[in-house]
Design a protein around this motif. Structure first.
Motif, PDB file in Angstrom:
ATOM      1  N   ALA A 296      12.197 -33.087  57.050  1.00  0.00           N
ATOM      2  CA  ALA A 296      13.652 -33.455  56.428  1.00  0.00           C
ATOM      3  C   ALA A 296      15.115 -32.334  57.668  1.00  0.00           C
ATOM      4  CB  ALA A 296      13.652 -34.167  55.268  1.00  0.00           C
ATOM      5  N   LEU A 297      14.778 -31.155  57.074  1.00  0.00           N
ATOM      6  CA  LEU A 297      15.524 -30.499  57.211  1.00  0.00           C
ATOM      7  C   LEU A 297      15.631 -29.933  58.930  1.00  0.00           C
ATOM      8  CD1 LEU A 297      15.170 -27.532  54.525  1.00  0.00           C
ATOM      9  CD2 LEU A 297      17.222 -28.855  54.833  1.00  0.00           C
ATOM     10  N   ASP A 298      14.067 -29.860  59.644  1.00  0.00           N
ATOM     11  CA  ASP A 298      14.238 -30.011  60.788  1.00  0.00           C
ATOM     12  C   ASP A 298      14.918 -30.902  61.682  1.00  0.00           C
ATOM     13  OD1 ASP A 298      12.168 -27.369  60.882  1.00  0.00           O
ATOM     14  OD2 ASP A 298      10.327 -28.603  61.043  1.00  0.00           O
ATOM     15  N   ALA A 350      23.048 -28.297  51.311  1.00  0.00           N
ATOM     16  CA  ALA A 350      23.316 -26.709  52.462  1.00  0.00           C
ATOM     17  C   ALA A 350      23.691 -26.709  54.011  1.00  0.00           C
ATOM     18  CB  ALA A 350      22.734 -25.606  51.136  1.00  0.00           C
ATOM     19  N   ALA A 351      22.460 -26.883  54.370  1.00  0.00           N
ATOM     20  CA  ALA A 351      22.402 -27.071  56.047  1.00  0.00           C
ATOM     21  C   ALA A 351      23.375 -27.986  56.434  1.00  0.00           C
ATOM     22  CB  ALA A 351      20.959 -27.704  56.046  1.00  0.00           C
ATOM     23  N   ASN A 356      21.986 -23.912  58.765  1.00  0.00           N
ATOM     24  CA  ASN A 356      20.941 -23.519  58.547  1.00  0.00           C
ATOM     25  C   ASN A 356      20.663 -23.792  57.096  1.00  0.00           C
ATOM     26  OD1 ASN A 356      18.210 -22.673  59.018  1.00  0.00           O
ATOM     27  ND2 ASN A 356      18.890 -20.334  59.540  1.00  0.00           N
ATOM     28  N   VAL A 357      19.593 -22.656  56.717  1.00  0.00           N
ATOM     29  CA  VAL A 357      18.833 -22.908  54.781  1.00  0.00           C
ATOM     30  C   VAL A 357      18.591 -21.813  55.038  1.00  0.00           C
ATOM     31  CG1 VAL A 357      18.120 -23.851  52.799  1.00  0.00           C
ATOM     32  CG2 VAL A 357      19.149 -24.935  54.239  1.00  0.00           C
ATOM     33  N   GLY A 358      18.786 -21.028  54.920  1.00  0.00           N
ATOM     34  CA  GLY A 358      18.172 -19.258  54.010  1.00  0.00           C
ATOM     35  C   GLY A 358      18.362 -18.962  52.236  1.00  0.00           C
TER      36      GLY A 358
END
Length: 470
Positions: A296-298, A350-351, A356-358
């Motif tokens: 999902a994030l990608d 957050a993304a 991005n997410v870190g």
């Protein structure tokens, strides 16, 4: 007791652990090197995360020994080091995934082998050999119980991880077939862990417990402790108890539709073929959170980059994903970093906010950012009753000016289908070490990891991953 008294799977796996040749293809050794680098990268900052920080005074009080602990100056017993380092390796949820077992493999195997390697005159070549062997056994047994072992709530990192670590440890110790069989069998008595622990300190502890269990099982077997002969496939063995009494019906239903080689049957021939480390590979994580989030994030980040979108451009995000993935993401209103790593709503918000997410997104002070919390309401989800290989995760973006954009991601970045290259992996190492500002050995550790020659002693590497004495 003669060898033929063992059940067929246990005998086959033990014989392969003891007798398989060491002429591994360079591709396999390269992946094993990358797994070692990736695991140490996440162990260093992970050592000061919630669970390892609380664990340290407990495990250090149990006594010192010959094995090193990551980011600490004190030493521990081999089981103690495996427990602490394994917990640190899984604490950030930034460690790799292994599909055949549905488990975090390296966070268990690497700490177990480093802990044992400190006690023996073992080389990095011995470590890579044992890693490949342990991964294979973890995968073959995983294929014999998955996907239902995991979908019914077992945390395979804790269960199958212990068995894989026992096989890897037996290989490093050079145990014969009989003792390797006892090590694998003993490990089933040290294997356990439920997915109901996700979002708590117990979840990363599972990796440490599995690493410790594998080390203990191998050392006990080396000392001559015996174990049951049908603990994998007997009527009260792992396969039946950790899947269910309907395991044979499930296996029949899986015929012709298995993913990741998961046939629900424990095969006893050609144990090393195909070689899992090259056939299936490892999913190296791009994001420090649950792997069920990554597709999902990608997709979200790819759409934002492709269309040059900013937060204000996106009105709603709909994620349609396999139910097994979304069930892992049970924390819709996370209040702790551990819960946030298992929250679709928080991680996608957050993304949306950061692009991005870190690691910084999972610091306690980041969780209650009002601008991120406000975005969580834009995230919706739909459970799809399908295997992950049958249904690619869909991301649908409704834009503020009306149009809907969508994409589908079948395999995440970091998987065999979309691998991270060596340069990207090295940048991950640098990022992780930078996130551990009190770790003073970063330069020496990176120098050691840049030259992982097969003949080097394991002790030379573990010396660089510790904290210098004050």
């Amino acid at each position: 007791m003669s060898d033929d008294a063992y059940s067929a799977p246990l005998q086959a796996y033990a014989a392969w652990v003891a007798d398989a040749g060491r002429d591994w293809p360079e591709a396999a050794l390269h992946i094993a090197r990358r797994a070692l680098i990736d695991t140490i990268a996440v162990m260093v900052p992970g050592a000061d995360d919630s669970a390892p920080a609380k664990l340290w005074p407990v495990v250090s009080a149990w006594g010192s020994g010959p094995s090193r602990a990551v980011a600490r100056s004190e030493t521990l017993s081999p089981p103690g080091a495996a427990l602490f380092n394994g917990t640190a390796a899984h604490a950030l949820d930034f460690d790799d995934n292994f599909d055949p077992a549905k488990a975090h493999a390296s966070a268990v195997l690497v700490p177990a082998l480093l802990a044992l390697g400190d006690t023996r005159d073992a080389s990095l070549g011995d470590l890579f050999d044992a890693y490949i062997v342990g991964l294979q056994i973890m995968g073959v047994i995983g294929q014999g119980v998955n996907p239902f072992h995991r979908s019914r709530g077992w945390h395979a990192t804790a269960t199958l991880g212990a068995v894989g670590a026992a096989a890897a440890s037996a290989r490093l110790l050079g145990l014969d077939t009989t003792r390797s069989a006892h090590a694998i069998s003993l490990s089933t008595s040290l294997a356990g862990g439920f997915m109901s622990q996700f979002g708590s300190d117990a979840k990363p502890l599972h990796a440490g417990l599995a690493a410790r269990g594998g080390v203990e099982a191998a050392l006990l077997a080396e000392a001559g402790i015996t174990a049951g002969t049908a603990t994998l496939d007997g009527p009260t063995g792992l396969r039946t108890l950790m899947v269910g009494q309907d395991v044979e019906d499930l296996a029949t239903a899986m015929e012709g539709s298995a993913e990741h080689g998961q046939t629900m049957r424990l095969r006893t021939e050609d144990i090393g073929t195909p070689l899992h480390i090259t056939e299936h590979g490892l999913k190296v994580k791009r994001f420090p959170n649950c792997g069920s989030l990554h597709r999902a994030l990608d997709g979200l980040l790819a759409l934002m980059e492709e269309h040059q979108l900013e937060t204000r451009d996106i009105e709603r995000v709909l994620v349609r994903a396999p139910a097994a993935h979304l069930r892992n993401l049970m924390h819709e209103d996370p209040q702790t970093p551990a819960e946030a790593k298992f929250s679709l709503e928080y991680s996608l918000a957050a993304a949306l906010h950061d692009g991005n997410v870190g690691l910084a997104d999972y610091e306690p002070k980041a969780l209650q950012r009002p601008e991120v919390r406000a975005l969580m309401d834009r995230i919706t989800k739909e459970y799809v009753d399908a295997l992950e290989s049958e249904f690619a995760t869909e991301i649908h973006l409704t834009l503020t000016d009306g149009p809907v954009l969508q994409t589908a991601i079948a395999m995440p970045v970091g998987s065999k289908a979309h691998p991270m290259d060596d340069a990207q992996l090295w940048r991950k190492l640098e990022t992780c070490l930078a996130a551990a500002p009190t770790f003073a050995n970063a330069d020496a550790l990176m120098e050691e990891l840049a030259a992982l020659d097969l003949g080097k002693p394991i002790r030379q590497l573990t010396a660089r991953m510790t904290a210098p004495k004050d």
